[in-house]
Design an enzyme around this catalytic site. Structure first.
Site, PDB file in Angstrom:
ATOM      1  N   CYS A 121       0.808  -1.220   0.000  1.00 18.87           N
ATOM      2  CA  CYS A 121       0.000   0.000   0.000  1.00 18.87           C
ATOM      3  C   CYS A 121       0.843   1.272   0.000  1.00 18.87           C
ATOM      4  O   CYS A 121       0.446   2.285  -0.594  1.00 18.87           O
ATOM      5  CB  CYS A 121      -0.983  -0.004   1.169  1.00 18.87           C
ATOM      6  N   CYS A 129      -3.464  -2.634  -1.252  1.00 16.30           N
ATOM      7  CA  CYS A 129      -2.460  -3.578  -0.757  1.00 16.30           C
ATOM      8  C   CYS A 129      -2.142  -4.703  -1.732  1.00 16.30           C
ATOM      9  O   CYS A 129      -1.624  -5.748  -1.332  1.00 16.30           O
ATOM     10  CB  CYS A 129      -2.932  -4.172   0.569  1.00 16.30           C
ATOM     11  N   LYS A 196      -6.522  -8.800  10.961  1.00 11.97           N
ATOM     12  CA  LYS A 196      -6.455  -7.355  10.735  1.00 11.97           C
ATOM     13  C   LYS A 196      -7.820  -6.876  10.270  1.00 11.97           C
ATOM     14  O   LYS A 196      -8.319  -7.291   9.222  1.00 11.97           O
ATOM     15  CB  LYS A 196      -5.384  -7.026   9.695  1.00 11.97           C
ATOM     16  N   ARG A 206      -2.290   6.558   7.827  1.00 11.81           N
ATOM     17  CA  ARG A 206      -2.237   6.804   6.389  1.00 11.81           C
ATOM     18  C   ARG A 206      -1.606   8.158   6.086  1.00 11.81           C
ATOM     19  O   ARG A 206      -1.037   8.348   5.010  1.00 11.81           O
ATOM     20  CB  ARG A 206      -3.637   6.665   5.791  1.00 11.81           C
ATOM     21  N   GLU A 234      -8.989 -17.193  10.399  1.00  5.10           N
ATOM     22  CA  GLU A 234      -7.859 -16.517   9.751  1.00  5.10           C
ATOM     23  C   GLU A 234      -6.537 -16.906  10.420  1.00  5.10           C
ATOM     24  O   GLU A 234      -5.552 -17.229   9.747  1.00  5.10           O
ATOM     25  CB  GLU A 234      -8.040 -14.997   9.823  1.00  5.10           C
ATOM     26  N   LYS A 249      -4.930  -6.625  14.945  1.00  4.94           N
ATOM     27  CA  LYS A 249      -4.840  -5.184  14.675  1.00  4.94           C
ATOM     28  C   LYS A 249      -6.224  -4.681  14.290  1.00  4.94           C
ATOM     29  O   LYS A 249      -6.842  -5.266  13.400  1.00  4.94           O
ATOM     30  CB  LYS A 249      -3.840  -4.944  13.536  1.00  4.94           C
ATOM     31  N   TYR A 314       3.133   3.291  19.181  1.00  5.19           N
ATOM     32  CA  TYR A 314       3.820   4.565  19.029  1.00  5.19           C
ATOM     33  C   TYR A 314       4.166   5.167  20.388  1.00  5.19           C
ATOM     34  O   TYR A 314       4.935   6.118  20.465  1.00  5.19           O
ATOM     35  CB  TYR A 314       2.953   5.527  18.205  1.00  5.19           C
TER      36      TYR A 314
END
Length: 324
Positions: A121, A129, A196, A206, A234, A249, A314
């Site tokens: 992406c 993606c 995700k 983004r 998944e 996520k 972060y």
């Protein structure tokens, strides 16, 4: 029952510490870094206070700061100078992430685990993606798999310790495991973004990664936030294809998913405390509505308590400083 049982007996002083069930440390943290090929100076991300895009010559210094704080791992996201429809700037030996990996590993060696995001992406002109059929605006699953394999191998050649595919393409873990093994990278682990979700909490990322999409959204390949059992399927498929670590996520809105996956599979489990989770706490703290350090600690503790063995956040540097 009360009055014989008094739960408050164990909540005072050092006794409280002795009975604590969950511990949070710098060793639990993975620090995300954005390296930008198109800039020669540090660029602040306005929607993510304290987060920056770094030119290549600043990447090592930032990784060293993280290492000095006791953070054991970084995850790299690249912003290339050139983008095209098929993301050709993602897998070259001299592309931006590959150069950043070599620089960090040459300087820090075994003192820093370098994880690389494996996705298209950031490198595609359309921001999706994978390979796109522009007539139908469909993201094509199978043609994307070969490219993801090429990206992963190029990262491993550069010295990446772990590759982390995030594109949510069906079969991507098997394709990447095969590509790595065929190129003699049998010992390179895969951290799969296995569950995700198609989430509104990714918005600030983004801006940071310059990865907004030109049309549609990512709901045809990322998961429906309403689904829990699907996450189990998944993750199971990714494990069967060769994932060594699985990830959920976002993190905070999906603590139930982290808990289910950890208890179901007993696999090393990561959680991504994403940009929106970070920015909303930063914004509330700037307004004076919340105590930033306390809510940061409580939020990350809840992710660890839910079952995450490692947290991409972060807040990594801020928490590591606070814990020191």
């Amino acid at each position: 029952m009360f009055p014989q049982v008094r739960m408050r007996r164990l909540r005072s002083g050092k006794i409280r510490d002795l009975v604590r069930e969950t511990e949070l440390s710098a060793n639990d943290l993975i620090y995300p870094m954005f390296v930008d090929e198109a800039t020669d100076s540090i660029v602040d991300i306005s929607s993510m206070p304290g987060v920056q895009r770094l030119p290549l010559d600043k990447v090592v210094d930032d990784a060293k700061d993280a290492a000095d704080l006791g953070i054991p791992a970084v995850v790299l996201f690249g912003i290339p100078e050139h983008k095209d429809e098929t993301g050709t700037s993602s897998y070259g030996d001299e592309d931006i992430v590959q150069q950043a990996v070599r620089a960090i590993k040459e300087d820090l060696g075994e003192d820093m685990v370098v994880i690389t995001d494996v996705c298209m992406c950031e490198y595609t002109s359309h921001g999706h993606c994978g390979i796109v059929d522009f007539e139908t605006e469909d993201v094509l699953n199978d043609p994307t798999l070969d490219i993801l394999g090429k990206i992963a191998v190029s990262h491993a050649k550069a010295g990446a310790d772990i590759v982390a595919p995030s594109g949510m393409m069906d079969g991507m873990i098997g394709a990447i495991r095969t590509a790595l093994d065929e190129d003699n990278f049998k010992n390179t682990p895969i951290m799969s973004y296995a569950a995700k979700y198609s989430s509104a909490f990714y918005g600030p990322f983004r801006d940071a990664a310059d990865s907004g999409f030109q049309f549609g959204d990512r709901s045809t390949y990322q998961m429906d936030p309403a689904n829990s059992d699907e996450a189990i399927r998944e993750v199971e498929l990714d494990i069967l294809e060769g994932a060594d670590i699985v990830m959920v996520k976002p993190a905070l809105p999906y603590l139930d998913i982290i808990y289910r996956i950890k208890h179901e599979f007993k696999m090393p489990t990561a959680a991504y405390n994403v940009s929106g989770e970070y920015s909303m706490l930063k914004a509330a703290a700037e307004k004076g509505w919340l105590d930033e350090k306390k809510v940061m600690y409580e939020s990350l503790m809840s992710i660890k308590r839910a079952g995450a063995d490692m947290i991409l956040t972060y807040f990594a540097k801020d928490l590591a400083r606070m814990l020191k």
